[in-house]
Design a protein around this motif. Sequence first.
Motif, PDB file in Angstrom:
ATOM      1  N   MET A   1      60.812  75.116  27.903  1.00 15.11           N
ATOM      2  CA  MET A   1      60.896  76.108  26.852  1.00 15.11           C
ATOM      3  C   MET A   1      62.039  77.228  27.641  1.00 15.11           C
TER       4      MET A   1
ATOM      5  N   LEU B   1      57.512  96.855  17.692  1.00 15.90           N
ATOM      6  CA  LEU B   1      56.472  95.406  18.613  1.00 15.90           C
ATOM      7  C   LEU B   1      56.724  94.706  20.010  1.00 15.90           C
TER       8      LEU B   1
ATOM      9  N   GLU C   1      57.034  86.905  30.106  1.00 13.46           N
ATOM     10  CA  GLU C   1      57.158  85.549  30.526  1.00 13.46           C
ATOM     11  C   GLU C   1      57.413  85.078  28.454  1.00 13.46           C
TER      12      GLU C   1
ATOM     13  N   TYR D   1      55.589  76.940  21.348  1.00 12.49           N
ATOM     14  CA  TYR D   1      55.197  76.609  22.306  1.00 12.49           C
ATOM     15  C   TYR D   1      53.768  77.620  22.318  1.00 12.49           C
TER      16      TYR D   1
ATOM     17  N   PRO E   1      50.701  78.084  25.239  1.00  4.83           N
ATOM     18  CA  PRO E   1      50.766  78.061  26.772  1.00  4.83           C
ATOM     19  C   PRO E   1      49.377  77.899  27.310  1.00  4.83           C
TER      20      PRO E   1
ATOM     21  N   LYS F   1      59.541  96.988  14.261  1.00  2.41           N
ATOM     22  CA  LYS F   1      59.849  95.293  14.482  1.00  2.41           C
ATOM     23  C   LYS F   1      59.668  95.900  16.236  1.00  2.41           C
TER      24      LYS F   1
ATOM     25  N   MET G   1      58.759  86.245  13.644  1.00  2.00           N
ATOM     26  CA  MET G   1      60.265  86.874  13.822  1.00  2.00           C
ATOM     27  C   MET G   1      60.911  85.629  14.558  1.00  2.00           C
ATOM     28  N   THR G   2      60.795  84.743  15.519  1.00  2.00           N
ATOM     29  CA  THR G   2      60.754  83.905  16.119  1.00  2.00           C
ATOM     30  C   THR G   2      62.177  83.409  15.415  1.00  2.00           C
TER      31      THR G   2
ATOM     32  N   LEU H   1      61.629  78.415  30.434  1.00  2.00           N
ATOM     33  CA  LEU H   1      61.088  79.673  31.745  1.00  2.00           C
ATOM     34  C   LEU H   1      62.023  79.153  33.284  1.00  2.00           C
TER      35      LEU H   1
ATOM     36  N   LYS I   1      56.648  74.685  31.391  1.00  2.00           N
ATOM     37  CA  LYS I   1      58.056  76.148  31.366  1.00  2.00           C
ATOM     38  C   LYS I   1      59.850  75.318  31.225  1.00  2.00           C
TER      39      LYS I   1
ATOM     40  N   ALA J   1      52.480  79.404  17.307  1.00  2.00           N
ATOM     41  CA  ALA J   1      53.627  78.621  17.844  1.00  2.00           C
ATOM     42  C   ALA J   1      53.641  78.197  16.488  1.00  2.00           C
TER      43      ALA J   1
ATOM     44  N   ILE K   1      55.191  87.694  15.498  1.00  2.00           N
ATOM     45  CA  ILE K   1      56.210  87.910  16.563  1.00  2.00           C
ATOM     46  C   ILE K   1      56.788  86.408  16.664  1.00  2.00           C
TER      47      ILE K   1
ATOM     48  N   ALA L   1      57.040  86.253  26.168  1.00  2.00           N
ATOM     49  CA  ALA L   1      58.019  86.864  25.124  1.00  2.00           C
ATOM     50  C   ALA L   1      58.883  85.965  24.912  1.00  2.00           C
ATOM     51  N   LEU L   2      59.705  85.467  26.099  1.00  2.00           N
ATOM     52  CA  LEU L   2      60.886  84.642  26.217  1.00  2.00           C
ATOM     53  C   LEU L   2      60.511  83.674  25.548  1.00  2.00           C
ATOM     54  N   ALA L   3      59.442  83.034  25.484  1.00  3.89           N
ATOM     55  CA  ALA L   3      59.288  82.048  24.825  1.00  3.89           C
ATOM     56  C   ALA L   3      58.720  81.596  23.037  1.00  3.89           C
ATOM     57  N   PHE L   4      58.787  83.275  22.772  1.00  2.89           N
ATOM     58  CA  PHE L   4      58.576  82.861  21.550  1.00  2.89           C
ATOM     59  C   PHE L   4      60.581  83.679  20.650  1.00  2.89           C
ATOM     60  N   GLY L   5      61.223  83.562  21.725  1.00  2.00           N
ATOM     61  CA  GLY L   5      62.031  84.204  21.268  1.00  2.00           C
ATOM     62  C   GLY L   5      62.991  85.985  21.387  1.00  2.00           C
ATOM     63  N   ILE L   6      62.752  86.492  22.238  1.00  2.00           N
ATOM     64  CA  ILE L   6      62.605  87.901  22.527  1.00  2.00           C
ATOM     65  C   ILE L   6      63.594  88.104  23.618  1.00  2.00           C
ATOM     66  N   PRO L   7      64.951  88.469  23.279  1.00  6.95           N
ATOM     67  CA  PRO L   7      65.734  88.928  24.383  1.00  6.95           C
ATOM     68  C   PRO L   7      65.591  89.349  24.985  1.00  6.95           C
TER      69      PRO L   7
ATOM     70  N   PRO M   1      67.080  81.271  27.892  1.00  5.92           N
ATOM     71  CA  PRO M   1      65.883  80.822  27.376  1.00  5.92           C
ATOM     72  C   PRO M   1      64.998  81.735  25.947  1.00  5.92           C
ATOM     73  N   HIS M   2      65.415  82.770  25.864  1.00  2.00           N
ATOM     74  CA  HIS M   2      65.374  82.805  24.548  1.00  2.00           C
ATOM     75  C   HIS M   2      65.595  82.014  23.221  1.00  2.00           C
TER      76      HIS M   2
ATOM     77  N   PRO N   1      63.284  78.475  21.588  1.00  2.00           N
ATOM     78  CA  PRO N   1      62.410  78.503  21.293  1.00  2.00           C
ATOM     79  C   PRO N   1      63.358  78.743  19.161  1.00  2.00           C
ATOM     80  N   LYS N   2      63.955  79.161  18.504  1.00  2.00           N
ATOM     81  CA  LYS N   2      64.517  79.548  17.703  1.00  2.00           C
ATOM     82  C   LYS N   2      64.718  77.679  17.079  1.00  2.00           C
TER      83      LYS N   2
END
Lengths: 231, 301
Positions: free
Chosen positions: A48, B179, B189, A80, A82, B176, A102-103, A50, A45, A145, A99, B191-197, A70-71, A74-75
């Motif tokens: 990442m 989604l 959490e 990850y 989890p 989107k 989209m990252t 977090l 974490k 992932a 999702i 969501a953050l780890a997949f780039g969602i602000p 944090p967001h 991943p970009k």
Amino acid sequence: MLKLSGINAGYGKNQVLFELDLSVDKGEVLCVMGRNGAGKTTAMKTIMGLIQPNSGQVEFEKRKISKLAPHTIPKLGIGYIPQGRRLFSELTVAENIEIGLMTRKKGKATRDKVLDMFPRLGERLKQRADTLSGGEQQQLATARALCLEPSVLLLDEPTEGLQPSMTALIRETVLTLKGEGVGIILVEQREDAVRAVADRVAFIENGRNAATHTIEELTEDPSPFRKHVGI
Amino acid sequence: MLALIEGLVQAAVLSLTALGLSLVFGVMRVVNVAHGEFFMLGAVIAWWVATLVGTNPALGFIAALIAAPIIAGLIAVITDWLVLKRINYDPEATIVATIGLLYILQQSVLMTFGPDARPVEAPFNTRLAIPWIENTDAGWALYWPWGLSTTSYKLFVIVAAIALLSLIWYIMSRTKLGLILRATQLDSETALAFGIPVERVYALVFGIGAALAAVAAVLIVPIQQAHYLMGADPLLLSFIVVIIGGLGSLRGTVIAALIIGMSDGIISVFFTPTLAKIMATLLVAMVLVYRPQGLFGTRRV
């Protein structure tokens, strides 16, 4: 490629990690082992973003990333998976994958490639994630992932509670990715799973580095497994 | 029939207001006690804009319909950024914070807008007589009894609410953005780890929630006058609707709003408004006892 140095981190006043160092190179598999509560998941974490470390650095491709939002982490290309999979349970398989795509704004080519690796998911695109079997859920978490086309992948106990055929599939996936040059950090409790894929093993005890060995050293002398993990 | 339309108007406005509350709680886990004040703000801004625009009520109404949700939404976004974000969206702290916000908004409006209730003219308000059937000597015949009528504006409120609800449904389930909102709602959490602000999503959701309440208020303000204390009722009713419908469930919210709005309309016409409130409260108690997650909510651990 990815390097943690001198990480002190935790939840509020409860410090979990003490001066922790970890690193993984391109095309390398680092396994992280330790007893329950040793701080393995906290370390993932922290990578990442977090959890914000109180001190210490996380570097990715020579760039300090522990201060980034944090967001954005991943970009950069850190995928990850989890612990406990953490799928978006009420979303469909297709939406979970969306999702992931989209990252890093990946498109159909990535989607097709990922679904090729896990054909079972392709048959269940419209199904809700929480209706999948445990093994399928783990495949979906992995697929999600991989939609990032990551250069580093973190897997937190992916084989927990899975039947042997699924563990074999995860192992194969890890080796394929390693072959493609992805750096992999695998948190794992099971010695056999570690032996099958690891290049190096970092043992953590009470949030501190206990020892790090190459797999060759461990083949010669497996005693660290017993000493640090207690199996 | 009259009761039915009154009930539908109630339900229409209520479902929009409650949806805002439900969205904010669902995605952010924030119980927004100040939600009714955003409703009140919407009504007051509608009066203010309509007065600014002046003579033509239709023009003033359209301007209010655009301006009120935007202004209320912006105030909400600023609140999110200034207050909620700084207390880390802690569930208990946000309740206290939004209670504070409730009084700040209420008293600011009292100081600027004053204590008087102010009407906003409806853009159109044709009286529509409702036909009834009567058994006369010549057999069944339609007739238009005196006093049984509604206005075209009330029908418009119902249609507008349906359009807005459909729009929100479309955004939530087909785009989107929807989604991203649903993913954040399920697991912020990850969501953050997949780039969602997530912080930006929260600000947006808080803004949308307030804007929905404001739109509802603009729709109702030609029927009920704008007043600085008008936020209490919609807040209470929204909570009732959200408890019955299940938090974060769009379908549940709309159905519960229909039940509450309709029963309120019908019971008020045939019996007394107090009985309607008693029934609603009783229904909430029943739901809490037998289905605490709401009629359409999903159980969460």
